[in-house]
Motif scaffolding. Structure first.
Motif, PDB file in Angstrom:
ATOM      1  N   UNK A  43     -59.575  52.071  46.824  1.00  0.00           N
ATOM      2  CA  UNK A  43     -58.719  51.326  45.887  1.00  0.00           C
ATOM      3  C   UNK A  43     -59.511  50.831  44.680  1.00  0.00           C
ATOM      4  N   UNK A  44     -60.771  50.454  44.890  1.00  0.00           N
ATOM      5  CA  UNK A  44     -61.626  50.078  43.754  1.00  0.00           C
ATOM      6  C   UNK A  44     -61.798  51.276  42.816  1.00  0.00           C
ATOM      7  N   UNK A  45     -61.948  52.460  43.402  1.00  0.00           N
ATOM      8  CA  UNK A  45     -62.109  53.673  42.592  1.00  0.00           C
ATOM      9  C   UNK A  45     -60.841  53.962  41.790  1.00  0.00           C
ATOM     10  N   UNK A  46     -59.679  53.762  42.402  1.00  0.00           N
ATOM     11  CA  UNK A  46     -58.403  53.979  41.699  1.00  0.00           C
ATOM     12  C   UNK A  46     -58.330  53.072  40.482  1.00  0.00           C
ATOM     13  N   UNK A  47     -58.648  51.799  40.661  1.00  0.00           N
ATOM     14  CA  UNK A  47     -58.596  50.872  39.534  1.00  0.00           C
ATOM     15  C   UNK A  47     -59.642  51.209  38.472  1.00  0.00           C
ATOM     16  N   UNK A  48     -60.847  51.532  38.897  1.00  0.00           N
ATOM     17  CA  UNK A  48     -61.910  51.861  37.940  1.00  0.00           C
ATOM     18  C   UNK A  48     -61.548  53.113  37.147  1.00  0.00           C
ATOM     19  N   UNK A  49     -60.974  54.104  37.811  1.00  0.00           N
ATOM     20  CA  UNK A  49     -60.618  55.350  37.152  1.00  0.00           C
ATOM     21  C   UNK A  49     -59.511  55.138  36.130  1.00  0.00           C
ATOM     22  N   UNK A  50     -58.571  54.247  36.440  1.00  0.00           N
ATOM     23  CA  UNK A  50     -57.457  53.984  35.528  1.00  0.00           C
ATOM     24  C   UNK A  50     -57.866  53.079  34.373  1.00  0.00           C
TER      25      UNK A  50
END
Length: 188
Positions: A43-50
């Motif tokens: 989920x951290x990766x999803x936010x960072x990617x967006x």
């Protein structure tokens, strides 16, 4: 820092959710034990990617894999710290239920005479009398390897309060020990 996912981030996370299962399978990790740990990194990766344009220069799979590895490492490091496996015991408590010896009586110092051990024991007992129960707890937790923040949380004070108490205790104990040593030399 994690925050609530936007609608776009939620749908993106659902579309790529198979990366979590693939990561667990590839690293031969138990799904029941590690899913929550790895999912937080995902989920951290999803936010960072967006939210971070620099992150989008890489494939999402790369960002997600790195974040999941980081969360897994933090989890292992946190749980493998020695203090997590330590139980606090009292020097005055018995070692075994059927034993009459206390832990302090069974500890042997190298090259120490019986007289020295008795003197040290008497000094420890005399110094412990001058400590409150909370101070004893702080000292025992510090000796077990807990940080000031962890001790503060357990005792209901701030980390700086814990360090202040330890400092004041050390000063008080040094004064007591110096008085005791001077009295001991006066008798010899």
């Amino acid at each position: 820092m994690m925050h609530k996912l936007t609608e776009y981030q939620r749908s993106f996370a659902e579309e790529n959710h198979n990366l979590v299962k693939d990561f667990l399978y590839y690293n031969q990790l138990n799904m029941a034990e590690y899913y929550d740990v790895v999912a937080m990194g995902y989920l951290e990766a999803v936010q960072a990617y967006d939210e971070n344009s620099r992150a989008r220069q890489y494939e999402f799979q790369t960002i997600a894999s790195r974040k999941m590895c980081d969360c897994l490492f933090k989890y292992w490091r946190y749980n493998s710290r020695l203090k997590r496996r330590v139980c606090l015991i009292s020097l005055d408590g018995t070692i075994y239920e059927d034993s009459s010896f206390t832990l302090a009586e069974t500890i042997e110092a190298k090259n120490a005479t019986c007289e020295d051990l008795v003197f040290q024991r008497m000094m420890i007992e005399e110094v412990m009398v001058h400590m409150t129960e909370k101070e004893k707890t702080v000292v025992q937790m510090r000796a077990a390897g807990f940080t000031g923040r962890e001790i503060g949380t357990a005792c209901g004070v701030t980390a700086s309060g814990v360090y202040g108490r330890l400092y004041r205790m050390r000063k008080r104990l040094k004064r007591l020990l110096s008085v005791q040593e001077s009295e001991a030399y006066a008798y010899t």
